[in-house]
Design an enzyme around this catalytic site. Structure first.
Site, PDB file in Angstrom:
ATOM      1  N   THR A  39       7.922  -5.504  -3.354  1.00 59.53           N
ATOM      2  CA  THR A  39       6.847  -6.037  -4.196  1.00 59.53           C
ATOM      3  C   THR A  39       7.078  -5.682  -5.663  1.00 59.53           C
ATOM      4  O   THR A  39       6.779  -6.483  -6.561  1.00 59.53           O
ATOM      5  CB  THR A  39       5.489  -5.486  -3.740  1.00 59.53           C
ATOM      6  OG1 THR A  39       5.342  -5.705  -2.344  1.00 59.53           O
ATOM      7  CG2 THR A  39       4.353  -6.166  -4.475  1.00 59.53           C
ATOM      8  N   TYR A  88      -3.007 -11.176   4.659  1.00 60.76           N
ATOM      9  CA  TYR A  88      -3.930 -12.297   4.505  1.00 60.76           C
ATOM     10  C   TYR A  88      -4.450 -12.848   5.833  1.00 60.76           C
ATOM     11  O   TYR A  88      -5.656 -13.027   5.986  1.00 60.76           O
ATOM     12  CB  TYR A  88      -3.318 -13.444   3.666  1.00 60.76           C
ATOM     13  CG  TYR A  88      -4.352 -14.482   3.261  1.00 60.76           C
ATOM     14  CD1 TYR A  88      -5.277 -14.209   2.265  1.00 60.76           C
ATOM     15  CD2 TYR A  88      -4.427 -15.701   3.909  1.00 60.76           C
ATOM     16  CE1 TYR A  88      -6.246 -15.137   1.918  1.00 60.76           C
ATOM     17  CE2 TYR A  88      -5.390 -16.639   3.575  1.00 60.76           C
ATOM     18  CZ  TYR A  88      -6.297 -16.350   2.580  1.00 60.76           C
ATOM     19  OH  TYR A  88      -7.265 -17.259   2.245  1.00 60.76           O
ATOM     20  N   TYR A 106       6.255  -1.115   6.861  1.00 59.57           N
ATOM     21  CA  TYR A 106       5.589  -0.835   5.580  1.00 59.57           C
ATOM     22  C   TYR A 106       4.111  -1.068   5.743  1.00 59.57           C
ATOM     23  O   TYR A 106       3.663  -2.197   5.951  1.00 59.57           O
ATOM     24  CB  TYR A 106       6.186  -1.722   4.481  1.00 59.57           C
ATOM     25  CG  TYR A 106       5.616  -1.516   3.098  1.00 59.57           C
ATOM     26  CD1 TYR A 106       4.861  -0.387   2.766  1.00 59.57           C
ATOM     27  CD2 TYR A 106       5.844  -2.448   2.091  1.00 59.57           C
ATOM     28  CE1 TYR A 106       4.351  -0.209   1.496  1.00 59.57           C
ATOM     29  CE2 TYR A 106       5.343  -2.277   0.813  1.00 59.57           C
ATOM     30  CZ  TYR A 106       4.590  -1.154   0.516  1.00 59.57           C
ATOM     31  OH  TYR A 106       4.085  -0.981  -0.752  1.00 59.57           O
ATOM     32  N   LYS A 114       7.113   3.289   5.826  1.00 57.85           N
ATOM     33  CA  LYS A 114       6.627   3.581   4.485  1.00 57.85           C
ATOM     34  C   LYS A 114       5.107   3.510   4.564  1.00 57.85           C
ATOM     35  O   LYS A 114       4.542   2.449   4.812  1.00 57.85           O
ATOM     36  CB  LYS A 114       7.173   2.571   3.472  1.00 57.85           C
ATOM     37  CG  LYS A 114       6.660   2.769   2.055  1.00 57.85           C
ATOM     38  CD  LYS A 114       7.197   1.698   1.113  1.00 57.85           C
ATOM     39  CE  LYS A 114       6.632   1.858  -0.293  1.00 57.85           C
ATOM     40  NZ  LYS A 114       7.084   0.767  -1.207  1.00 57.85           N
ATOM     41  N   ARG A 173      -2.887  -3.919  -0.029  1.00 56.73           N
ATOM     42  CA  ARG A 173      -2.308  -5.229  -0.318  1.00 56.73           C
ATOM     43  C   ARG A 173      -2.421  -6.199   0.856  1.00 56.73           C
ATOM     44  O   ARG A 173      -2.437  -7.408   0.669  1.00 56.73           O
ATOM     45  CB  ARG A 173      -0.827  -5.089  -0.694  1.00 56.73           C
ATOM     46  CG  ARG A 173      -0.580  -4.443  -2.049  1.00 56.73           C
ATOM     47  CD  ARG A 173       0.907  -4.458  -2.387  1.00 56.73           C
ATOM     48  NE  ARG A 173       1.175  -3.851  -3.684  1.00 56.73           N
ATOM     49  CZ  ARG A 173       1.175  -4.493  -4.843  1.00 56.73           C
ATOM     50  NH1 ARG A 173       0.890  -5.796  -4.877  1.00 56.73           N
ATOM     51  NH2 ARG A 173       1.445  -3.866  -5.972  1.00 56.73           N
ATOM     52  N   ILE A 219       9.649   5.939  -0.880  1.00 55.71           N
ATOM     53  CA  ILE A 219      10.180   4.750  -1.550  1.00 55.71           C
ATOM     54  C   ILE A 219       9.304   4.573  -2.781  1.00 55.71           C
ATOM     55  O   ILE A 219       8.124   4.264  -2.685  1.00 55.71           O
ATOM     56  CB  ILE A 219      10.169   3.514  -0.646  1.00 55.71           C
ATOM     57  CG1 ILE A 219      11.143   3.727   0.517  1.00 55.71           C
ATOM     58  CG2 ILE A 219      10.557   2.265  -1.429  1.00 55.71           C
ATOM     59  CD1 ILE A 219      11.173   2.603   1.529  1.00 55.71           C
TER      60      ILE A 219
END
Length: 293
Positions: free
Chosen positions: A47, A110, A136, A165, A141, A207
């Site tokens: 991202t 989403y 992740y 992550k 998000r 990360i």
């Protein structure tokens, strides 16, 4: 799977020229900047690299450039995730992953799958590639959360799912991950300002966004924490804390690109819908960079 993600991975920004084309000269300079200052591996197409605004061809070219310019100095991880499982499976066939050591794949966003949907999504990806996969989890998000039980199920059922992550910001969940995940499964921070406490409770690395702009001090902090030298790590953490918070004050990667501009590594051009930080934040970042540059 023998690869280790212990230490500091850096989620590379994608530098742009003023005309919004990709600045490969600056990307090469950035790669040298972070590798020469101690990061353990590179993460391309995350991202932080503004991948939502890169075309498919641009993504392939960025990945190819990162692999070639890195020239085997450190491992390269490729970000490849989304909310359309079938599309990711097609990307696995379409992308040249030569020189890529692992994939970082964000939980579907989403469309908000259930835990079973998250499990089946990652299982399909794991079955489609021999590469190691880093899950992740970033609920801020994605509007979803990979629960430790789901990650544990994936780790047991898919031998190439080897790490996560974790960017939920939930320290209770962090501790649950540490307590339930099998030996060899690696827990990686996804929040620069939480790396020290996460390592203190059992995480293996990070990360990082801040490692773009502050790679030397940041990797020294991470390595000290991993070595059990928490006093030294704590000193470096507080040296960095204001700077790390400024990087996210008006969104990522606007803040880190501002810092990289001050350091002379690359410009601060972004693609819409992202915009540059305000003048006040830019001045604060400039002042902080001056304290550690």
């Amino acid at each position: 799977m023998n690869i280790s993600f212990r230490g500091t991975g850096v989620a590379l920004v994608t530098p742009f020229r003023n005309d919004h084309s990709i600045d490969y000269d600056a990307l090469g300079k950035l790669i040298d900047h972070v590798v020469n200052n101690g990061v353990d591996y590179l993460v391309a197409l995350g991202t932080t690299g503004e991948t939502p605004t890169l075309s498919s061809d641009e993504k392939k070219q960025v990945l190819k450039f990162v692999v070639q310019h890195n020239a085997g100095r450190v491992p390269v991880v490729c970000g490849m995730g989304g909310n359309n499982t079938a599309e990711i499976l097609e990307q696995l066939k379409d992308y040249d992953l030569t020189g890529v050591s692992a994939l970082l794949s964000v939980s579907p966003y989403y469309n908000k799958p259930t835990q079973e949907g998250i499990y089946q999504h990652y299982k399909a990806i794991a079955q489609a590639t021999p590469l190691p996969i880093i899950l992740y989890n970033v609920p801020g998000r994605t509007a979803g959360n990979i629960l430790p039980a789901t990650a544990l199920r994936l780790a047991k059922d898919c031998s190439n799912i080897v790490a996560i992550k974790e960017a939920s910001g939930n320290i209770v969940q962090f501790m649950e991950y540490v307590s339930v995940m099998p030996d060899g499964f690696q827990l990686l921070s996804g929040d620069d300002n939480l790396v020290l406490p996460q390592i203190a409770i059992g995480f293996h690395g990070v990360i990082s966004v801040a490692a773009n702009s502050y790679p030397k001090l940041f990797t020294e902090m991470v390595n000290a924490a991993l070595d059990g030298d928490l006093g030294n790590a704590r000193t470096k953490h507080y040296q960095l804390l204001k700077g790390m918070d400024l990087l996210f004050a008006e969104g990522n990667p606007a803040g880190v690109k501002c810092a990289l501009k001050q350091l002379g590594v690359c410009g601060d051009t972004l693609r819409l819908p992202l915009v540059n930080v305000s003048d006040a934040t830019e001045q604060a970042i400039k002042a902080f960079v001056g304290t550690i540059a």
